[in-house]
Design a protein around this motif. Sequence first.
Motif, mmCIF file in Angstrom:
data_model
loop_
_atom_site.group_PDB
_atom_site.id
_atom_site.type_symbol
_atom_site.label_atom_id
_atom_site.label_comp_id
_atom_site.label_asym_id
_atom_site.label_seq_id
_atom_site.Cartn_x
_atom_site.Cartn_y
_atom_site.Cartn_z
ATOM 1 N N HIS A 1 -33.239 -32.304 91.422
ATOM 2 C CA HIS A 1 -33.883 -31.809 90.200
ATOM 3 C C HIS A 1 -35.310 -32.342 90.060
ATOM 4 N N VAL A 2 -35.507 -33.607 90.380
ATOM 5 C CA VAL A 2 -36.846 -34.190 90.311
ATOM 6 C C VAL A 2 -37.778 -33.481 91.286
ATOM 7 N N GLU A 3 -37.306 -33.225 92.493
ATOM 8 C CA GLU A 3 -38.137 -32.518 93.479
ATOM 9 C C GLU A 3 -38.467 -31.107 93.005
ATOM 10 N N ARG B 1 -42.217 -29.603 92.187
ATOM 11 C CA ARG B 1 -42.742 -28.361 92.773
ATOM 12 C C ARG B 1 -43.316 -27.453 91.679
ATOM 13 N N LEU B 2 -42.644 -27.403 90.537
ATOM 14 C CA LEU B 2 -43.078 -26.530 89.443
ATOM 15 C C LEU B 2 -44.228 -27.114 88.623
ATOM 16 N N MET B 3 -44.189 -28.433 88.378
ATOM 17 C CA MET B 3 -45.102 -29.046 87.417
ATOM 18 C C MET B 3 -46.052 -30.073 88.012
ATOM 19 N N GLY B 4 -45.897 -30.386 89.281
ATOM 20 C CA GLY B 4 -46.720 -31.419 89.890
ATOM 21 C C GLY B 4 -46.054 -32.778 89.770
ATOM 22 N N SER B 5 -46.636 -33.768 90.407
ATOM 23 C CA SER B 5 -46.014 -35.094 90.455
ATOM 24 C C SER B 5 -46.161 -35.884 89.153
ATOM 25 N N ASP B 6 -47.103 -35.522 88.321
ATOM 26 C CA ASP B 6 -47.283 -36.216 87.038
ATOM 27 C C ASP B 6 -46.854 -35.273 85.916
ATOM 28 N N TYR B 7 -45.550 -35.103 85.767
ATOM 29 C CA TYR B 7 -45.026 -34.141 84.793
ATOM 30 C C TYR B 7 -44.848 -34.731 83.399
ATOM 31 N N TRP B 8 -45.137 -35.996 83.205
ATOM 32 C CA TRP B 8 -45.198 -36.628 81.894
ATOM 33 C C TRP B 8 -46.592 -37.242 81.731
ATOM 34 N N PRO B 9 -47.632 -36.439 81.719
ATOM 35 C CA PRO B 9 -48.987 -37.008 81.706
ATOM 36 C C PRO B 9 -49.324 -37.693 80.380
ATOM 37 N N TYR B 10 -50.118 -38.741 80.476
ATOM 38 C CA TYR B 10 -50.630 -39.440 79.303
ATOM 39 C C TYR B 10 -52.060 -38.995 79.044
ATOM 40 N N GLY B 11 -52.496 -39.160 77.828
ATOM 41 C CA GLY B 11 -53.886 -38.904 77.478
ATOM 42 C C GLY B 11 -54.110 -37.525 76.881
ATOM 43 N N LEU B 12 -55.119 -37.437 76.056
ATOM 44 C CA LEU B 12 -55.442 -36.187 75.372
ATOM 45 C C LEU B 12 -55.865 -35.108 76.352
ATOM 46 N N ASP B 13 -56.736 -35.434 77.285
ATOM 47 C CA ASP B 13 -57.240 -34.424 78.220
ATOM 48 C C ASP B 13 -56.110 -33.756 79.000
ATOM 49 N N SER B 14 -55.118 -34.536 79.387
ATOM 50 C CA SER B 14 -54.005 -33.990 80.165
ATOM 51 C C SER B 14 -53.053 -33.146 79.335
ATOM 52 N N ASN B 15 -53.082 -33.317 78.023
ATOM 53 C CA ASN B 15 -52.125 -32.647 77.152
ATOM 54 C C ASN B 15 -52.750 -31.718 76.127
#
Length: 94
Positions: free
Chosen positions: A37-39, A43-57
């Motif tokens: 499931h993680v893999e 594949r769908l969301m990239g390796s940083d699927y819980w991004p921090y920071g305003l710019d990323s979100n």
Amino acid sequence: MVAQSLFKAFLITQKEAYQDLHETAALKTMLPWVVHHVEEVERLMGSDYWPYGLDSNVHVLNTFLRYSYEQGLSKRQLTAKDLFAKETLESFKI
């Protein structure tokens, strides 16, 4: 300074959480297919699927705020930057 240290601590913890989800010798969760499931998520969301920071979100927050306005939950259309005090959007070192 404290906010920067706290942010760095969150980043370290996030990295450890990502690594734990790839650990196959002793799974950190009781989900039998967690690695698969993680893999798939990566594949769908990239390796940083819980991004921090305003710019990323910002796109997620702006979409949420648009829905809130369209559904009559907010009186005016807000932006992601409206959610934070101006001072919290600045970054500096002492």
